[in-house]
Design an enzyme around this catalytic site. Structure first.
Site, PDB file in Angstrom:
ATOM      1  N   CYS B  55       0.836  -1.201   0.000  1.00  0.00           N
ATOM      2  CA  CYS B  55       0.000   0.000   0.000  1.00  0.00           C
ATOM      3  C   CYS B  55       0.881   1.265   0.000  1.00  0.00           C
ATOM      4  CB  CYS B  55      -0.930   0.001   1.216  1.00  0.00           C
ATOM      5  SG  CYS B  55      -2.450  -0.947   0.947  1.00  0.00           S
ATOM      6  N   ASN B 188       0.618 -13.928  -9.854  1.00  0.00           N
ATOM      7  CA  ASN B 188      -0.050 -14.993  -9.113  1.00  0.00           C
ATOM      8  C   ASN B 188      -1.213 -14.342  -8.413  1.00  0.00           C
ATOM      9  OD1 ASN B 188       1.814 -17.060  -9.708  1.00  0.00           O
ATOM     10  ND2 ASN B 188       3.179 -16.338  -8.098  1.00  0.00           N
ATOM     11  N   SER B 196       0.807 -14.286  -1.777  1.00  0.00           N
ATOM     12  CA  SER B 196       0.903 -14.059  -0.342  1.00  0.00           C
ATOM     13  C   SER B 196       0.363 -12.689   0.068  1.00  0.00           C
ATOM     14  CB  SER B 196       2.352 -14.239   0.121  1.00  0.00           C
ATOM     15  OG  SER B 196       3.254 -13.597  -0.737  1.00  0.00           O
ATOM     16  N   HIS B 199      -3.094  -7.403  -2.277  1.00  0.00           N
ATOM     17  CA  HIS B 199      -2.933  -6.125  -2.982  1.00  0.00           C
ATOM     18  C   HIS B 199      -2.581  -6.432  -4.446  1.00  0.00           C
ATOM     19  CE1 HIS B 199      -2.068  -1.677  -2.606  1.00  0.00           C
ATOM     20  NE2 HIS B 199      -1.792  -1.968  -3.868  1.00  0.00           N
ATOM     21  N   HIS B 201      -1.002  -6.955  -7.708  1.00  0.00           N
ATOM     22  CA  HIS B 201       0.388  -6.753  -8.145  1.00  0.00           C
ATOM     23  C   HIS B 201       0.849  -7.910  -9.019  1.00  0.00           C
ATOM     24  CE1 HIS B 201       1.008  -9.633  -4.874  1.00  0.00           C
ATOM     25  NE2 HIS B 201       2.233  -9.855  -5.332  1.00  0.00           N
ATOM     26  N   GLN B 203       4.765  -9.678 -10.671  1.00  0.00           N
ATOM     27  CA  GLN B 203       6.201  -9.723 -10.472  1.00  0.00           C
ATOM     28  C   GLN B 203       6.886  -9.717 -11.830  1.00  0.00           C
ATOM     29  OE1 GLN B 203       7.783 -12.284  -7.373  1.00  0.00           O
ATOM     30  NE2 GLN B 203       5.718 -13.002  -6.921  1.00  0.00           N
TER      31      GLN B 203
HETATM   32  O1  LIG Z   1       7.130 -14.318  -4.689  1.00  0.00           O
HETATM   33  P1  LIG Z   1       5.950 -14.732  -3.862  1.00  0.00           P
HETATM   34  O2  LIG Z   1       4.658 -14.120  -4.316  1.00  0.00           O
HETATM   35  O3  LIG Z   1       6.188 -14.596  -2.389  1.00  0.00           O
HETATM   36  O4  LIG Z   1       5.842 -16.312  -4.119  1.00  0.00           O
HETATM   37  C1  LIG Z   1       5.007 -16.945  -5.046  1.00  0.00           C
HETATM   38  O5  LIG Z   1       5.472 -16.814  -6.391  1.00  0.00           O
HETATM   39  C2  LIG Z   1       6.737 -17.369  -6.692  1.00  0.00           C
HETATM   40  C3  LIG Z   1       6.988 -17.266  -8.182  1.00  0.00           C
HETATM   41  O6  LIG Z   1       6.045 -17.972  -8.943  1.00  0.00           O
HETATM   42  C4  LIG Z   1       6.837 -18.829  -6.225  1.00  0.00           C
HETATM   43  O7  LIG Z   1       8.180 -19.271  -6.362  1.00  0.00           O
HETATM   44  C5  LIG Z   1       6.385 -19.001  -4.780  1.00  0.00           C
HETATM   45  O8  LIG Z   1       6.355 -20.383  -4.453  1.00  0.00           O
HETATM   46  C6  LIG Z   1       4.981 -18.405  -4.631  1.00  0.00           C
HETATM   47  O9  LIG Z   1       4.513 -18.546  -3.315  1.00  0.00           O
END
Ligand SMILES: O=P(O)(O)O[C@H]1O[C@H](CO)[C@@H](O)[C@H](O)[C@H]1O
Ligand SMILES: O=P(O)(O)O[C@H]1O[C@H](CO)[C@@H](O)[C@H](O)[C@H]1O
Lengths: 385, 385
Positions: B55, B188, B196, B199, B201, B203
């Site tokens: 946030c 994800n 996890s 929010h 987002h 990567q």
């Molecule tokens: O990076 P984060 O969101 O903590 O983690 C998530 O995405 C990653 C990339 O796909 C994975 O390796 C992790 O197992 C998953 O929990």
């Protein structure tokens, strides 16, 4: 150890069985976890559950009744992914037609079995003794032998096991109607691995085609053998027994390792020490030794986080229908893929990066092996009873 | 339709992007489900969460403070899977040594970003309008352009977007210290996909090596192009627009399909209609069209089971450092892999058979496409507000 540095840096490792790379990020377990937590599975099951479709004497989904079996019982899955008889499908294939290049389909037939490990609803391989697991291995071996093609290089061995391993008094499976190509034995254990019934059981899917994974392994083991004149897994077993750092456990016939290329956090591989091509190559003593190896893995897994540890496992061996060279190339082994990473409730998710780019793991296989070496001994729940 | 029979029989389909087969068992959804049920995700989040490390204005794990950003904000992941600087590792490789064949490792360096989609903690791509998604796509494009190698065939296009797409007033990412090979953008979404933090987002992992999946796709697209003189995905888009049965939605620049070879129950692919090699090839209008496509997918997913639909998504495009031929071979597309199968609470598990033998799906992609075509319209939660 020259590879000490690999505990501290991100690197890729090569899986010679599948011919692909994976990413290892050893430092990554330090991150905090705010995501999903698994519910630790409680062991509050009854020894017999009147609603379980696998318990002895109970009625199954399509109306059949299970016998009052003693150890193992195999039956054709009421909801099989493949069937022996289905409508024909002959796709037109025309090399100059874009649709026959980009919209390819082929029919698959076969038969799927469910096989219980025990009459007891509330037990698991970790709770059973090696002697109690032997009947499971005997049944796997008899089913494999029953499905072998008449011209198979292991036909004599199959005949021998069918003569010497006692029949299951609670019923044997029928030979297939049409010759099939492959038999995949696998277990999904625990709700986290999609298991829909806690009664200890595995599945056996036989198919008219050779699936991707055993197919890739056969190709890679074949190439290695032609290039080096020796077996890939034979060389690998020797190397691991020398290096020791990835060995979890061994007896005279089998070794349990966290393979160099392990993807799942506590992935292990059971490999035969001598060249075993398929279940029918094992003698009485080796089947007991294999049962011991399976028991060790299951018990150590449960001890690791003091939980009913989820995993998927599966056996790779010679296809049901194959050439002399393919049988010779095969080297019996069993994979265990468990999703738990840090505790009974925190999973390793193989998601975004893993699916879109490359498999990724957070601890090294050497670190995992050290932990699994340290958690032998009695099953943790025994002392809680 | 000549392939009607495929709705009733088990069959394998070929994925020409990865060069592998998967098993389709259309009748299999009829089985009862007694396994794990997902908790339907409730939308009871606050618009701002003082404990969320994404946030605006909040403190992150390693002590940095987020700016009071308006739309998107990118920062280097505090727990990156790869780092720009690490200890050297030069494995000795000796062709005659078994260890250099079977214990192969290579170092990987790079930089990992987290990128927020919105300042609002409680929104998702499905709640945002296409116009609100454009800043996300602009940021992806600028980051890609910033990481492109100086000799890249798309260098001119990169220069152009850096001059024309406005800078993010809340901060831009730095060029990498060392030239990197690949950039994987992925999201994800949902606890079921290992996310996890709710929010919104994604990567972005940039690496010194080309990962397995984009690597395989490049090889297969390259072979197709050499064999047929045309682009694999170009041919595929044309075919699907003719056949229509797997098309979910389209605008002038993009088509959304459940691909012939879809593995996940409601897997979709967004493909550019013209030959776009990477984000930097898109013009202003196309970036808006791409935002519309992403919005359509996210909204239809949520409408399908009236839930906050989990998925992993990812973009494949030309590597950051590549030859003229590799750039020419690349065809921009975005994958969505969602795990839900029958309802908001029943997942498709890719486990035992899928991991040990071959990926397997239970409904056909044509059936999935028909359902996704039917759930356009307003986001279901709008009328609940
Ligand atoms: O990076 P984060 O969101 O903590 O983690 C998530 O995405 C990653 C990339 O796909 C994975 O390796 C992790 O197992 C998953 O929990
Ligand atoms: O056959 P089951 O136990 O109902 O189903 C489980 O195993 C199968 C084989 O790995 C998977 O396809 C299913 O997704 C999973 O839930």
């Amino acid at each position: 150890m020259p590879d000490e540095v690999l505990n501290n840096i991100s690197h890729r490792r090569y899986n010679p069985l599948t011919g692909s790379w994976l990413l290892v990020s050893p430092h990554r377990t330090k991150r905090p976890w705010q995501g999903a937590q698994e519910t630790p599975s409680k062991n509050t099951l009854p020894e017999y559950d009147p609603k379980c479709y696998l318990c002895p004497g109970n009625k199954r989904a399509q109306g059949d009744n299970n016998p009052h079996y003693k150890n193992t019982f195999a039956f054709v899955n009421d909801y099989s992914a493949v069937k022996e008889e289905q409508q024909d499908y002959h796709p037109e294939t025309n090399k100059n037609d874009v649709a026959s290049l980009l919209l390819q389909a082929r029919p698959v037939t076969g038969r799927c079995y469910v096989l219980t490990f025990s009459a007891k609803h509330d037990t698991t391989l970790a709770d059973m003794t090696a002697e109690e697991i032997v009947p499971v291995i005997n049944t796997w071996t008899r089913i494999y032998a029953t499905h072998l093609s008449p011209s198979h290089p292991l036909k004599e061995q199959a005949k021998h096991v069918l003569e010497t391993i006692p029949q299951n008094p609670d019923g044997e499976v029928e030979p297939p109607k049409h010759q099939l190509k492959n038999m995949q034995i696998f277990e999904n254990k625990g709700a986290a691995m999609g298991c829909s019934n806690p009664h200890p059981h595995c599945q056996i899917w036989t198919t008219s085609t050779l699936p991707e994974e055993p197919g890739k392994e056969l190709v890679n083991m074949g190439t290695y053998k032609r290039d080096n004149g020796r077996h890939l897994l034979g060389d690998y077993v020797k190397l691991e027994l020398e290096k020791k750092e990835r060995v979890v456990w061994q007896n005279d016939s089998f070794v349990v390792v966290c393979p160099w290329w392990a993807l799942w956090p506590f992935e292990v591989l059971i490999i035969s020490k001598r060249h075993v091509r398929a279940l029918v190559d094992l003698d009485d003593k080796e089947r007991l030794h294999f049962a011991e190896a399976v028991q060790e893995v299951a018990r150590r897994y449960d001890n690791l986080f003091e939980t009913n540890f989820p995993y998927s496992s599966g056996i790779h061996q010679a296809p049901l229908d194959c050439t002399e060279e393919e049988a010779e190339t095969s080297w019996f082994h069993m994979h265990f893929y468990p999703p738990l990473l840090r505790s009974a409730t925190v999973k390793k998710f193989l998601v975004g990066y893993e699916l879109m780019a490359e498999p990724q793991r957070d601890i090294t296989p050497e670190q995992a092996a050290a932990k699994l070496r340290d958690c032998g001994g009695e099953l943790y729940r025994k002392s809680l009873e």
